[in-house]
Design an enzyme around this catalytic site. Structure first.
Site, PDB file in Angstrom:
ATOM      1  N   ARG A  44       0.840  -1.358  -0.037  1.00  0.00           N
ATOM      2  CA  ARG A  44       0.002   0.203  -0.070  1.00  0.00           C
ATOM      3  C   ARG A  44       0.764   1.128  -0.181  1.00  0.00           C
ATOM      4  O   ARG A  44       0.421   2.403   0.555  1.00  0.00           O
ATOM      5  CB  ARG A  44      -0.817  -0.036   1.232  1.00  0.00           C
ATOM      6  CG  ARG A  44      -2.167  -0.961   1.033  1.00  0.00           C
ATOM      7  CD  ARG A  44      -2.919  -0.942   2.370  1.00  0.00           C
ATOM      8  NE  ARG A  44      -3.932  -1.912   2.263  1.00  0.00           N
ATOM      9  CZ  ARG A  44      -5.180  -1.561   2.097  1.00  0.00           C
ATOM     10  NH1 ARG A  44      -5.624  -0.403   1.861  1.00  0.00           N
ATOM     11  NH2 ARG A  44      -6.166  -2.636   1.836  1.00  0.00           N
ATOM     12  N   ARG A  88       6.221   8.441  17.185  1.00  0.00           N
ATOM     13  CA  ARG A  88       5.570   9.077  16.120  1.00  0.00           C
ATOM     14  C   ARG A  88       6.228  10.389  15.865  1.00  0.00           C
ATOM     15  O   ARG A  88       6.510  11.075  16.858  1.00  0.00           O
ATOM     16  CB  ARG A  88       4.303   9.057  16.484  1.00  0.00           C
ATOM     17  CG  ARG A  88       3.504  10.084  15.674  1.00  0.00           C
ATOM     18  CD  ARG A  88       1.779  10.067  15.758  1.00  0.00           C
ATOM     19  NE  ARG A  88       1.214  11.078  15.478  1.00  0.00           N
ATOM     20  CZ  ARG A  88       1.268  11.804  14.199  1.00  0.00           C
ATOM     21  NH1 ARG A  88       1.540  11.132  13.335  1.00  0.00           N
ATOM     22  NH2 ARG A  88       0.480  13.141  14.142  1.00  0.00           N
ATOM     23  N   ILE A  89       6.335  10.579  14.625  1.00  0.00           N
ATOM     24  CA  ILE A  89       6.942  11.938  14.467  1.00  0.00           C
ATOM     25  C   ILE A  89       6.135  12.686  13.363  1.00  0.00           C
ATOM     26  O   ILE A  89       5.878  12.332  12.241  1.00  0.00           O
ATOM     27  CB  ILE A  89       8.568  11.822  13.712  1.00  0.00           C
ATOM     28  CG1 ILE A  89       8.465  10.661  12.471  1.00  0.00           C
ATOM     29  CG2 ILE A  89       9.494  11.781  14.761  1.00  0.00           C
ATOM     30  CD1 ILE A  89       9.934  10.533  11.837  1.00  0.00           C
ATOM     31  N   ASP A 205       0.597  24.168  11.469  1.00  0.00           N
ATOM     32  CA  ASP A 205      -0.405  25.226  11.410  1.00  0.00           C
ATOM     33  C   ASP A 205      -1.022  25.487  12.855  1.00  0.00           C
ATOM     34  O   ASP A 205      -0.676  24.797  13.620  1.00  0.00           O
ATOM     35  CB  ASP A 205      -1.598  24.806  10.258  1.00  0.00           C
ATOM     36  CG  ASP A 205      -2.096  23.380  11.051  1.00  0.00           C
ATOM     37  OD1 ASP A 205      -1.577  22.397  10.587  1.00  0.00           O
ATOM     38  OD2 ASP A 205      -3.112  23.329  11.609  1.00  0.00           O
TER      39      ASP A 205
HETATM   40  N1  HPA Z   1      -5.842  18.758  12.533  1.00  0.00           N
HETATM   41  C1  HPA Z   1      -5.519  17.428  12.718  1.00  0.00           C
HETATM   42  N2  HPA Z   1      -4.508  17.055  12.390  1.00  0.00           N
HETATM   43  C2  HPA Z   1      -3.390  17.926  12.295  1.00  0.00           C
HETATM   44  C3  HPA Z   1      -3.665  19.284  11.867  1.00  0.00           C
HETATM   45  C4  HPA Z   1      -4.653  19.792  12.161  1.00  0.00           C
HETATM   46  O1  HPA Z   1      -5.246  20.984  12.088  1.00  0.00           O
HETATM   47  N3  HPA Z   1      -2.531  19.833  11.372  1.00  0.00           N
HETATM   48  C5  HPA Z   1      -1.610  18.946  11.386  1.00  0.00           C
HETATM   49  N4  HPA Z   1      -2.044  17.685  11.785  1.00  0.00           N
END
Ligand code: HPA
Length: 239
Positions: A44, A88-89, A205
């Site tokens: 996969r 986990r990274i 973010d």
């Molecule tokens: N939400 C869920 N998972 C994520 C986000 C998010 O805003 N940003 C990076 N991984």
């Protein structure tokens, strides 16, 4: 013996596995930081590699996105391949006001809205937590490298796009640092078989701040996280 999702044979995978969500990040990590790299899985396209870092054998394998996906891969690594520690990274969306893009977060705990943990039939709510020794090693690694780090609760959300919105404010108001989609399942799997897990996140973010990362900044944040995870990982071989 291989599994439905992993073509590796016993012995192909190191005792410590770094797990990014993205298969191409697994490939990038192996190609950039490891020597003597062998690809042990392509099923996969969930790539897995074993190689050498600072003289020690370590593996990196993708988890895919979400608790069901990391649930499968981590179960197989712990139960069928003799893996002791999974780090986990990942990337995560910032919730806490004092977090900024590229910051590193260690997930001491992971709240979730997932039903995954119901399978363990507990008479109450399980609190998914990381392994203390991995957390200690990762924290010390950050201090050695003079990388600022925050430690606390993550939220492992089953939905990236929440139909009703505004759920993130409530998690933030309970002190959760950042939202991602995997750690609670990983931590529960580790607990259920007495193995070790930790999530190291780079904030990609922020849910309450407008800033965005340029591709170059994003890569820088990831590189810092990868170096911390690799140094933590080889120390974890001695646990
Ligand atoms: N939400 C869920 N998972 C994520 C986000 C998010 O805003 N940003 C990076 N991984």
């Amino acid at each position: 013996m291989s599994t439905p999702h992993n073509s590796a044979e016993m012995g192909d995978i190191a005792k410590v596995v770094l797990m990014p969500g993205d298969p191409l990040r697994a490939k990038f990590t192996a190609e950039t930081f490891l020597t003597d790299v062998v690809c042990f899985n392509k099923v996969r396209n969930c790539f897995g590699f074993t190689g050498t870092y600072k003289g020690k054998k370590i593996s990196v394998m993708a988890s895919g996105m979400g608790i069901p996906s990391i649930g499968i891969y981590s179960h197989e690594l712990y139960h069928f391949y003799g893996v002791e520690s999974i780090i986990r990274i990942g990337t995560a969306g910032g919730l806490a006001p004092d977090l900024n893009l590229k910051d590193i977060v260690l997930g001491m705990g992971a709240c979730t809205n997932s039903n995954y943990i119901n399978q363990f039939g507990l008479p109450g709510q399980f609190a998914p937590i990381c392994d203390f020794d991995l957390l200690r090693l990762a924290y010390e690694t950050c201090q050695d490298k003079k990388v600022p780090v925050k430690v606390g609760n993550l939220v492992s959300n089953d939905t990236f796009y929440d139909h009703l919105g505004n759920v993130n404010e409530r998690w933030r108001d309970m002190g959760a640092l950042a939202v991602e989609m995997e750690s609670a399942g990983l931590y529960a799997n580790a607990a259920s078989c007495g193995k070790r897990a930790l999530t190291i996140c780079s904030i990609s973010d922020h849910l309450f701040k407008p800033e965005q990362l340029s591709p170059k900044e994003r890569e820088q944040g990831l590189t810092t996280m990868l170096e911390i995870a690799l140094d933590t990982g080889i120390k974890a071989l001695d646990l």
